[in-house]
Design a protein around this motif. Sequence first.
Motif, PDB file in Angstrom:
ATOM      1  N   TYR A 324      23.604   8.334 -40.135  1.00  0.00           N
ATOM      2  CA  TYR A 324      24.283   7.750 -38.985  1.00  0.00           C
ATOM      3  C   TYR A 324      23.871   8.451 -37.697  1.00  0.00           C
ATOM      4  CZ  TYR A 324      27.358  11.143 -41.308  1.00  0.00           C
ATOM      5  OH  TYR A 324      27.835  12.216 -42.012  1.00  0.00           O
ATOM      6  N   SER A 325      24.333   7.893 -36.585  1.00  0.00           N
ATOM      7  CA  SER A 325      23.879   8.312 -35.261  1.00  0.00           C
ATOM      8  C   SER A 325      24.399   9.694 -34.895  1.00  0.00           C
ATOM      9  CB  SER A 325      24.340   7.287 -34.213  1.00  0.00           C
ATOM     10  OG  SER A 325      24.205   7.797 -32.908  1.00  0.00           O
ATOM     11  N   GLN A 326      23.705  10.325 -33.939  1.00  0.00           N
ATOM     12  CA  GLN A 326      24.142  11.630 -33.425  1.00  0.00           C
ATOM     13  C   GLN A 326      25.458  11.542 -32.676  1.00  0.00           C
ATOM     14  OE1 GLN A 326      21.578   9.877 -32.425  1.00  0.00           O
ATOM     15  NE2 GLN A 326      21.220   9.991 -30.213  1.00  0.00           N
ATOM     16  N   TYR A 327      25.843  10.338 -32.294  1.00  0.00           N
ATOM     17  CA  TYR A 327      27.112  10.152 -31.574  1.00  0.00           C
ATOM     18  C   TYR A 327      28.289   9.909 -32.530  1.00  0.00           C
ATOM     19  CZ  TYR A 327      23.731   9.448 -27.831  1.00  0.00           C
ATOM     20  OH  TYR A 327      22.696   9.601 -26.953  1.00  0.00           O
ATOM     21  N   ASP A 328      27.998   9.824 -33.812  1.00  0.00           N
ATOM     22  CA  ASP A 328      29.048   9.589 -34.804  1.00  0.00           C
ATOM     23  C   ASP A 328      29.826  10.872 -35.049  1.00  0.00           C
ATOM     24  OD1 ASP A 328      30.450   9.070 -37.319  1.00  0.00           O
ATOM     25  OD2 ASP A 328      29.201   7.261 -37.405  1.00  0.00           O
ATOM     26  N   ASP A 329      31.142  10.770 -35.077  1.00  0.00           N
ATOM     27  CA  ASP A 329      31.997  11.946 -35.263  1.00  0.00           C
ATOM     28  C   ASP A 329      31.806  12.588 -36.633  1.00  0.00           C
ATOM     29  OD1 ASP A 329      33.032  11.573 -32.750  1.00  0.00           O
ATOM     30  OD2 ASP A 329      34.755  10.392 -33.453  1.00  0.00           O
ATOM     31  N   ARG A 330      31.234  11.853 -37.579  1.00  0.00           N
ATOM     32  CA  ARG A 330      31.061  12.393 -38.925  1.00  0.00           C
ATOM     33  C   ARG A 330      29.894  13.373 -39.030  1.00  0.00           C
ATOM     34  NH1 ARG A 330      30.623   6.728 -41.896  1.00  0.00           N
ATOM     35  NH2 ARG A 330      29.546   6.331 -39.920  1.00  0.00           N
ATOM     36  N   MET A 331      29.058  13.443 -38.022  1.00  0.00           N
ATOM     37  CA  MET A 331      27.920  14.372 -38.082  1.00  0.00           C
ATOM     38  C   MET A 331      28.408  15.810 -37.956  1.00  0.00           C
ATOM     39  SD  MET A 331      24.417  14.633 -35.817  1.00  0.00           S
ATOM     40  CE  MET A 331      23.569  13.389 -36.770  1.00  0.00           C
ATOM     41  N   ASP A 332      27.844  16.674 -38.793  1.00  0.00           N
ATOM     42  CA  ASP A 332      28.180  18.090 -38.759  1.00  0.00           C
ATOM     43  C   ASP A 332      27.894  18.674 -37.370  1.00  0.00           C
ATOM     44  OD1 ASP A 332      28.670  20.634 -40.635  1.00  0.00           O
ATOM     45  OD2 ASP A 332      27.070  21.105 -39.236  1.00  0.00           O
ATOM     46  N   VAL A 333      28.770  19.559 -36.899  1.00  0.00           N
ATOM     47  CA  VAL A 333      28.631  20.131 -35.559  1.00  0.00           C
ATOM     48  C   VAL A 333      27.306  20.885 -35.409  1.00  0.00           C
ATOM     49  CG1 VAL A 333      29.626  21.737 -33.890  1.00  0.00           C
ATOM     50  CG2 VAL A 333      31.119  20.294 -35.283  1.00  0.00           C
ATOM     51  N   SER A 334      26.934  21.643 -36.444  1.00  0.00           N
ATOM     52  CA  SER A 334      25.680  22.396 -36.379  1.00  0.00           C
ATOM     53  C   SER A 334      24.484  21.465 -36.295  1.00  0.00           C
ATOM     54  CB  SER A 334      25.548  23.305 -37.605  1.00  0.00           C
ATOM     55  OG  SER A 334      26.591  24.260 -37.635  1.00  0.00           O
ATOM     56  N   TYR A 339      20.056  18.866 -33.211  1.00  0.00           N
ATOM     57  CA  TYR A 339      19.476  17.637 -32.667  1.00  0.00           C
ATOM     58  C   TYR A 339      19.344  17.747 -31.142  1.00  0.00           C
ATOM     59  CZ  TYR A 339      19.165  12.859 -30.939  1.00  0.00           C
ATOM     60  OH  TYR A 339      18.786  11.729 -30.260  1.00  0.00           O
ATOM     61  N   ASP A 340      20.404  18.208 -30.483  1.00  0.00           N
ATOM     62  CA  ASP A 340      20.367  18.347 -29.021  1.00  0.00           C
ATOM     63  C   ASP A 340      19.294  19.338 -28.584  1.00  0.00           C
ATOM     64  OD1 ASP A 340      22.417  16.534 -28.745  1.00  0.00           O
ATOM     65  OD2 ASP A 340      23.995  18.051 -28.676  1.00  0.00           O
ATOM     66  N   ASN A 341      19.093  20.414 -29.354  1.00  0.00           N
ATOM     67  CA  ASN A 341      18.075  21.403 -28.998  1.00  0.00           C
ATOM     68  C   ASN A 341      16.666  20.801 -29.068  1.00  0.00           C
ATOM     69  OD1 ASN A 341      20.005  23.369 -28.561  1.00  0.00           O
ATOM     70  ND2 ASN A 341      19.793  24.286 -30.596  1.00  0.00           N
ATOM     71  N   HIS A 343      15.952  17.764 -28.583  1.00  0.00           N
ATOM     72  CA  HIS A 343      15.861  16.824 -27.462  1.00  0.00           C
ATOM     73  C   HIS A 343      15.686  17.561 -26.132  1.00  0.00           C
ATOM     74  CE1 HIS A 343      16.516  12.918 -25.551  1.00  0.00           C
ATOM     75  NE2 HIS A 343      17.251  13.567 -24.648  1.00  0.00           N
ATOM     76  N   ASN A 344      16.469  18.595 -25.902  1.00  0.00           N
ATOM     77  CA  ASN A 344      16.474  19.266 -24.601  1.00  0.00           C
ATOM     78  C   ASN A 344      15.254  20.156 -24.385  1.00  0.00           C
ATOM     79  OD1 ASN A 344      18.982  18.104 -24.016  1.00  0.00           O
ATOM     80  ND2 ASN A 344      20.111  19.826 -24.913  1.00  0.00           N
ATOM     81  N   LYS A 345      14.711  20.717 -25.447  1.00  0.00           N
ATOM     82  CA  LYS A 345      13.562  21.614 -25.293  1.00  0.00           C
ATOM     83  C   LYS A 345      12.234  20.876 -25.233  1.00  0.00           C
ATOM     84  CE  LYS A 345      15.593  25.834 -27.095  1.00  0.00           C
ATOM     85  NZ  LYS A 345      15.428  26.993 -28.005  1.00  0.00           N
ATOM     86  N   ASN A 346      12.274  19.569 -25.397  1.00  0.00           N
ATOM     87  CA  ASN A 346      11.042  18.789 -25.353  1.00  0.00           C
ATOM     88  C   ASN A 346      11.204  17.574 -24.445  1.00  0.00           C
ATOM     89  OD1 ASN A 346       9.258  20.112 -27.598  1.00  0.00           O
ATOM     90  ND2 ASN A 346      11.284  19.877 -28.516  1.00  0.00           N
ATOM     91  N   ASP A 406      18.219  20.109 -40.460  1.00  0.00           N
ATOM     92  CA  ASP A 406      18.738  21.484 -40.441  1.00  0.00           C
ATOM     93  C   ASP A 406      17.735  22.473 -39.852  1.00  0.00           C
ATOM     94  OD1 ASP A 406      16.960  21.309 -42.499  1.00  0.00           O
ATOM     95  OD2 ASP A 406      18.201  22.376 -43.979  1.00  0.00           O
ATOM     96  N   THR A 407      16.801  21.983 -39.037  1.00  0.00           N
ATOM     97  CA  THR A 407      15.869  22.863 -38.328  1.00  0.00           C
ATOM     98  C   THR A 407      16.271  22.952 -36.858  1.00  0.00           C
ATOM     99  OG1 THR A 407      14.345  21.018 -37.887  1.00  0.00           O
ATOM    100  CG2 THR A 407      13.958  22.348 -39.872  1.00  0.00           C
ATOM    101  N   ASP A 408      16.091  24.131 -36.289  1.00  0.00           N
ATOM    102  CA  ASP A 408      16.499  24.376 -34.901  1.00  0.00           C
ATOM    103  C   ASP A 408      15.307  24.936 -34.131  1.00  0.00           C
ATOM    104  OD1 ASP A 408      17.991  24.675 -32.616  1.00  0.00           O
ATOM    105  OD2 ASP A 408      18.946  26.553 -33.248  1.00  0.00           O
ATOM    106  N   PRO A 409      14.835  24.239 -33.095  1.00  0.00           N
ATOM    107  CA  PRO A 409      13.648  24.712 -32.372  1.00  0.00           C
ATOM    108  C   PRO A 409      13.957  25.929 -31.513  1.00  0.00           C
ATOM    109  CG  PRO A 409      14.561  22.803 -31.255  1.00  0.00           C
ATOM    110  CD  PRO A 409      15.360  22.980 -32.523  1.00  0.00           C
ATOM    111  N   ILE A 410      13.000  26.858 -31.462  1.00  0.00           N
ATOM    112  CA  ILE A 410      13.098  28.040 -30.600  1.00  0.00           C
ATOM    113  C   ILE A 410      12.199  27.876 -29.377  1.00  0.00           C
ATOM    114  CG2 ILE A 410      12.682  30.528 -30.483  1.00  0.00           C
ATOM    115  CD1 ILE A 410      13.327  30.664 -33.465  1.00  0.00           C
ATOM    116  N   GLN A 411      11.018  27.319 -29.577  1.00  0.00           N
ATOM    117  CA  GLN A 411      10.092  27.065 -28.468  1.00  0.00           C
ATOM    118  C   GLN A 411       9.738  25.579 -28.433  1.00  0.00           C
ATOM    119  OE1 GLN A 411       6.770  29.735 -27.737  1.00  0.00           O
ATOM    120  NE2 GLN A 411       7.524  31.172 -29.290  1.00  0.00           N
TER     121      GLN A 411
END
Length: 604
Positions: A324-334, A339-341, A343-346, A406-411
């Motif tokens: 489901y979408s990133q805007y869905d309340d059921r998505m895990d907070v982490s 996902y936002d990282n 998007h924002n780092k690229n 479950d991956t989080d970008p650093i650079q």
Amino acid sequence: MAQPMELVPQPLYGGAIEIMLPKGYLDVSQLREIPDNQEVFVNNNDMEGGNKNGMDTGKNGGNESIIVELMERVDVKDGESAIKEHCKEIVEINYSNKQLSGSFDNSFEVIDVQVVASNRLICKVKQKNVGKWENDKEQVQELDLYIGLIRLVEYDADALITLNVPISALSKDVEETNSSKYTNLKMAKRKTINFRKLIMFLMIPTAIIFFLGYRFLKFSNSSDLQSLLQNLPKEITDSISLANSRQKENEEMFKKFEDLTKDLMEVNKKQNQQLADQKLVLQNKMNELREPPETATLREKLTWVYGYELKSKFPAYIWQTWPYSQYDDRMDVSLKKFYDNWHNKNPGFVHELINDDIMNLLVNHFYKAIPEVIETFNILPTQMLKADFFRFLILYAKGGTFADMDTDPIQPIPNWIPENVSPKEVGIIVNIEVDAQTKDWQEKYPRRLQFGTSVIQCKPRHPVIREVIATIIETTLKKRHDGEARMNLKEDMNIVKWTGSGSFTEILMKYFNDYIQSGILSKVTWKDFHNLEMPRLVGDVLVFPQFSFNAPRSFDNSDERKPLYFVSHERMKSWNGLDNIKNKNLEQKQEAAADAAADAAAEK
């Protein structure tokens, strides 16, 4: 009886100012190059003696010269000292020191200094025993300089008017008699009087012209300029007005031309963009109509529809899958934060989070000419296997970067490729996922060293991805034929060998050792990547160390590995829950449908 001196106007510095000179003086700039700060004129009267134009030229008639020059103001106490300093500079520049007799100060003498005004002086300078050129040893002249000095203190400048008069020429082969010497002395005396009058005559108007011209050219403000223009003759003001009018017309014409050029460039840019868009649409339509031959093999079909280009750019796509979408309340907070990282780092990247329904549509859209792909996708027994398969399908069709949730970008992604590696030499980027250090690795992993699939960046239609897709299709169809498609689905080892990193590693190693595809002559084994600390380019595959896509969550700035920390992998095994989420969603839909049916029956 001396004839009255006839003066004619002479423009200076391109017509900026004007002085009156005796008739017959020639502008030297017509014969040779003159410094920008000078105007030089020589006597062009061709005669052997006598008086002409009020000037007693004598035997050396025609050798006199007048020099007008703007000089940097010398900082001395009085005008006589200033003239001496300028005279010293003139002698240094124009006459060879080798020809001077005695000390420098004794080679000239400043006499008859007359102060015309507080800032204007005239004088005679006696220059003795000086040759013009270094090799002029047989022709040594005695020279009189008549110098007029205008001190423009306000503008930190000195204006010099110099009249050069050669008195005699001494030659080895010529002996002068006393009478000739006496005659020369008389002529020199008369010349002194005449030239001093000439200098006096030139000084006053030239001082005024220099003052106005210098002020007009360099230091005028709007009020001074307006005042000067009002006092100019009508013909000059009319000419200036006409020139200004024409200049304004030219400026308007130029602006219109510039605007027209901009409009044409904008229209051309839009037309080019429209042509590019139309070409892309046409190319997509042609690809849709382009079907491989019926006799083509699976790999030939994949190559037929999509061809690989190494020199192309890495597409700016980020692909991720989730039910489901990133805007869905059921998505895990982490997961939402990760996902936002990405998007924002690229910024500038197209970031797509694809759910199950969109995944199915994209597979049917991109691979409708290859029915084996669609068939395999539909018969894969779990959503986790479908997500693994889709990872390679979307990378093969569109390229870009695929990242697990479950991956989080650093650079940012553009920072990954090292500066000493050209992106045109890289077709796919992977990292080491497993580098076993113990002998019991076979109990946990299919291979001692494995390449990861949690993060992959590649260009469209890479041969490695094509082979992965073909292998998954062949494995899946064989499992269905053997009735093993739903066997051992809970064992991680079975999944890794089917659609995961185990199968991916096998194909990569085969690619490295296929000279025709990779261009690598030597044999490549797992030992070439064991304990890898720096990125390694093998063929067109850029392999990163294990810590690059499995970086620690926290580290010090002093950490030597920090520049190669690109992605942190939480290993939440979120993919294990994909099927549970799907089943739960299906149950919710069934319950909602049952409730709706019950409500409809109650209303009846």
